[in-house]
Design a protein around this motif. Structure first.
Motif, PDB file in Angstrom:
ATOM      1  N   GLY A 164      47.860  37.111  35.309  1.00  0.00           N
ATOM      2  CA  GLY A 164      46.441  37.376  35.596  1.00  0.00           C
ATOM      3  C   GLY A 164      45.893  38.633  34.945  1.00  0.00           C
ATOM      4  O   GLY A 164      46.636  39.534  34.554  1.00  0.00           O
ATOM      5  N   TYR A 165      44.568  38.678  34.843  1.00  0.00           N
ATOM      6  CA  TYR A 165      43.874  39.842  34.259  1.00  0.00           C
ATOM      7  C   TYR A 165      44.252  41.139  34.972  1.00  0.00           C
ATOM      8  O   TYR A 165      44.509  42.153  34.340  1.00  0.00           O
ATOM      9  CB  TYR A 165      42.344  39.689  34.402  1.00  0.00           C
ATOM     10  CG  TYR A 165      41.734  38.469  33.786  1.00  0.00           C
ATOM     11  CD1 TYR A 165      42.098  38.032  32.512  1.00  0.00           C
ATOM     12  CD2 TYR A 165      40.746  37.755  34.459  1.00  0.00           C
ATOM     13  CE1 TYR A 165      41.509  36.914  31.944  1.00  0.00           C
ATOM     14  CE2 TYR A 165      40.151  36.631  33.896  1.00  0.00           C
ATOM     15  CZ  TYR A 165      40.542  36.216  32.645  1.00  0.00           C
ATOM     16  OH  TYR A 165      39.960  35.124  32.080  1.00  0.00           O
ATOM     17  N   MET A 166      44.241  41.099  36.333  1.00  0.00           N
ATOM     18  CA  MET A 166      44.480  42.342  37.085  1.00  0.00           C
ATOM     19  C   MET A 166      45.883  42.883  36.843  1.00  0.00           C
ATOM     20  O   MET A 166      46.085  44.091  36.782  1.00  0.00           O
ATOM     21  CB  MET A 166      44.244  42.124  38.587  1.00  0.00           C
ATOM     22  CG  MET A 166      42.795  41.924  38.970  1.00  0.00           C
ATOM     23  SD  MET A 166      41.684  43.296  38.508  1.00  0.00           S
ATOM     24  CE  MET A 166      41.977  44.449  39.806  1.00  0.00           C
ATOM     25  N   ASP A 167      46.872  41.992  36.716  1.00  0.00           N
ATOM     26  CA  ASP A 167      48.236  42.447  36.422  1.00  0.00           C
ATOM     27  C   ASP A 167      48.294  43.114  35.057  1.00  0.00           C
ATOM     28  O   ASP A 167      48.904  44.175  34.895  1.00  0.00           O
ATOM     29  CB  ASP A 167      49.219  41.265  36.451  1.00  0.00           C
ATOM     30  CG  ASP A 167      49.548  40.826  37.870  1.00  0.00           C
ATOM     31  OD1 ASP A 167      49.542  41.688  38.763  1.00  0.00           O
ATOM     32  OD2 ASP A 167      49.795  39.634  38.082  1.00  0.00           O
ATOM     33  N   ALA A 168      47.661  42.492  34.067  1.00  0.00           N
ATOM     34  CA  ALA A 168      47.662  43.064  32.708  1.00  0.00           C
ATOM     35  C   ALA A 168      47.000  44.435  32.718  1.00  0.00           C
ATOM     36  O   ALA A 168      47.529  45.407  32.166  1.00  0.00           O
ATOM     37  CB  ALA A 168      46.944  42.129  31.735  1.00  0.00           C
ATOM     38  N   ILE A 169      45.850  44.543  33.384  1.00  0.00           N
ATOM     39  CA  ILE A 169      45.098  45.806  33.417  1.00  0.00           C
ATOM     40  C   ILE A 169      45.885  46.889  34.150  1.00  0.00           C
ATOM     41  O   ILE A 169      45.956  48.041  33.704  1.00  0.00           O
ATOM     42  CB  ILE A 169      43.706  45.573  34.046  1.00  0.00           C
ATOM     43  CG1 ILE A 169      42.827  44.806  33.045  1.00  0.00           C
ATOM     44  CG2 ILE A 169      43.049  46.874  34.451  1.00  0.00           C
ATOM     45  CD1 ILE A 169      41.472  44.400  33.591  1.00  0.00           C
ATOM     46  N   ALA A 170      46.512  46.525  35.282  1.00  0.00           N
ATOM     47  CA  ALA A 170      47.309  47.504  36.046  1.00  0.00           C
ATOM     48  C   ALA A 170      48.446  48.045  35.174  1.00  0.00           C
ATOM     49  O   ALA A 170      48.714  49.255  35.154  1.00  0.00           O
ATOM     50  CB  ALA A 170      47.866  46.872  37.310  1.00  0.00           C
ATOM     51  N   LEU A 171      49.128  47.153  34.441  1.00  0.00           N
ATOM     52  CA  LEU A 171      50.230  47.591  33.578  1.00  0.00           C
ATOM     53  C   LEU A 171      49.733  48.579  32.522  1.00  0.00           C
ATOM     54  O   LEU A 171      50.368  49.607  32.273  1.00  0.00           O
ATOM     55  CB  LEU A 171      50.893  46.376  32.919  1.00  0.00           C
ATOM     56  CG  LEU A 171      51.854  45.614  33.836  1.00  0.00           C
ATOM     57  CD1 LEU A 171      52.083  44.197  33.340  1.00  0.00           C
ATOM     58  CD2 LEU A 171      53.195  46.345  33.953  1.00  0.00           C
ATOM     59  N   HIS A 172      48.599  48.291  31.913  1.00  0.00           N
ATOM     60  CA  HIS A 172      48.033  49.220  30.925  1.00  0.00           C
ATOM     61  C   HIS A 172      47.731  50.571  31.577  1.00  0.00           C
ATOM     62  O   HIS A 172      48.023  51.619  31.005  1.00  0.00           O
ATOM     63  CB  HIS A 172      46.744  48.640  30.318  1.00  0.00           C
ATOM     64  CG  HIS A 172      47.004  47.625  29.248  1.00  0.00           C
ATOM     65  ND1 HIS A 172      46.964  47.924  27.898  1.00  0.00           N
ATOM     66  CD2 HIS A 172      47.331  46.315  29.317  1.00  0.00           C
ATOM     67  CE1 HIS A 172      47.246  46.828  27.199  1.00  0.00           C
ATOM     68  NE2 HIS A 172      47.475  45.846  28.034  1.00  0.00           N
ATOM     69  N   CYS A 178      51.340  47.210  26.587  1.00  0.00           N
ATOM     70  CA  CYS A 178      51.756  46.050  25.788  1.00  0.00           C
ATOM     71  C   CYS A 178      51.604  44.762  26.592  1.00  0.00           C
ATOM     72  O   CYS A 178      52.175  43.735  26.238  1.00  0.00           O
ATOM     73  CB  CYS A 178      53.210  46.224  25.359  1.00  0.00           C
ATOM     74  SG  CYS A 178      54.321  46.415  26.772  1.00  0.00           S
ATOM     75  N   ALA A 179      50.820  44.807  27.690  1.00  0.00           N
ATOM     76  CA  ALA A 179      50.701  43.631  28.564  1.00  0.00           C
ATOM     77  C   ALA A 179      49.545  42.737  28.142  1.00  0.00           C
ATOM     78  O   ALA A 179      48.468  43.215  27.800  1.00  0.00           O
ATOM     79  CB  ALA A 179      50.509  44.084  30.004  1.00  0.00           C
ATOM     80  N   VAL A 180      49.792  41.425  28.186  1.00  0.00           N
ATOM     81  CA  VAL A 180      48.745  40.439  27.919  1.00  0.00           C
ATOM     82  C   VAL A 180      48.820  39.354  28.992  1.00  0.00           C
ATOM     83  O   VAL A 180      49.843  39.216  29.662  1.00  0.00           O
ATOM     84  CB  VAL A 180      48.896  39.785  26.516  1.00  0.00           C
ATOM     85  CG1 VAL A 180      48.799  40.827  25.416  1.00  0.00           C
ATOM     86  CG2 VAL A 180      50.198  39.001  26.387  1.00  0.00           C
ATOM     87  N   ALA A 181      47.724  38.595  29.150  1.00  0.00           N
ATOM     88  CA  ALA A 181      47.712  37.511  30.142  1.00  0.00           C
ATOM     89  C   ALA A 181      47.103  36.265  29.528  1.00  0.00           C
ATOM     90  O   ALA A 181      46.211  36.355  28.677  1.00  0.00           O
ATOM     91  CB  ALA A 181      46.900  37.936  31.371  1.00  0.00           C
TER      92      ALA A 181
END
Length: 326
Positions: A164-172, A178-181
């Motif tokens: 999901g978007y929120m997981d990718a954004i949190a990782l950044h 380097c996270a993408v969704a």
């Protein structure tokens, strides 16, 4: 005539890119206006920093029928263009109204930096939780990944693929840039090919529920076919990376990443979960299925794992190393 068709198609695409960019600006202005108070509170609740909000161009679609449609008409865009960009819908009576209303907005940006679509998230429990742009002349969800425009510049040497978007954004936000969704769709061969242009290794982090595990199993062969090394990280003590990072911080997550198993270990563990290894009959079934997995490994996978054919057979005798309790 062919050249003319190509030119007119490209001009149409350019027009839609410009419209989506103007829509993203409108949503951002709304987020920081009095209308965006609830969205601002939601961003605070989700612990997103202002830097993160700006980096990903987050915005807000007001709770009104045609605020975006009217604002874009004033800028000179035609109603047909708004419908073609997936930003507006045509009603039965011929009227045109906003597709996204009262949602936190995530612009979807391609690797060339064009805004090509949006994801909109509700801020309460209403459904659907996420609403994505439909397929358009400029947006194909099978061929694009959220945040790849940022992640492709990462110096970490691998890409993390989340749901999901929120997981990718949190990782950044926590330093894993380097996270993408994937965009509300399961991983496709086009996604795998796209990833292979920017990295040689992908770490898969899907939810631990059955749907997430099935998605992981489907994704592994696609990624390997594209020539990628695959590692699988299984979440512990949290349902997703966003929750884990908030609970335990970046250092603990880095440890999880270092422990992420190569896909063979992951699949052996998945097979093991199906059987009770204290029962002889189950042990025999487990060893048979595990042997089948190992013998099916392609030579490229053996190479990436440092596993020769002989060593592949030995894995079965060394299952203690994989904490399988044999």
């Amino acid at each position: 005539p062919e050249d003319e068709n190509y030119r007119s198609q490209y001009q149409k695409q350019e027009r839609l890119w410009a419209l989506c960019k103007d829509a993203a600006r409108f949503f951002r202005q709304q987020l920081f206006s009095p209308a965006g108070t609830e969205a601002q509170a939601y961003i605070q609740k989700r612990a997103l920093s202002m830097e993160t909000v700006k980096r990903f161009g987050l915005g807000f679609s007001p709770n009104a029928w045609a605020s975006l449609t009217d604002a874009m008409k004033e800028k000179g865009y035609k109603l047909d263009e708004l419908v073609d960009a997936g930003l507006s819908l045509r009603g039965k009576n011929g009227g045109v109204y906003d597709r996204f209303r009262n949602r936190l907005m995530f612009p979807i940006i391609d690797v060339r930096g064009n805004v090509i679509g949006f994801g909109g998230r509700v801020m309460d429990d209403s459904t659907p939780k996420y609403l994505n742009s439909p397929e358009t002349e400029i947006f194909n969800k099978r061929k694009n990944l959220f945040a790849l425009n940022v992640a492709k510049k990462s110096k970490l040497g691998y890409l993390i693929l989340v749901e999901g978007y929120m997981d990718a954004i949190a990782l950044h936000q926590y330093g894993f840039d380097c996270a993408v969704a994937s965009l509300g769709t399961s991983l496709t061969e086009e996604h795998a090919t796209l990833l292979s242009r920017y990295t040689e290794q992908v770490v898969l982090i899907y939810d631990g529920d059955e749907a997430g595990q099935n998605a992981t199993k489907r994704a592994i062969p696609m990624l390997e076919k594209a020539g990628l090394q695959v590692k699988v990280l299984q979440m512990r003590d949290a349902k997703d990376p966003d929750e884990f990072l908030k609970k335990f911080g970046a250092d603990r997550f880095r440890l999880l990443l270092e422990e992420s198993s190569n896909r063979v270990e992951y699949q052996l563990r998945a097979i093991q979960k199906k059987y009770d290894l204290s029962v002889d009959e189950d042990r025999v079934k487990f060893i048979g299925e595990a042997a089948e997995l190992v013998s099916s490994l392609g030579s490229a996978v053996h190479e990436s794992l440092g596993v020769t054919q002989r060593q592949a057979g030995n894995i079965l005798h060394n299952l203690d190393d994989l904490e399988l309790g044999l």
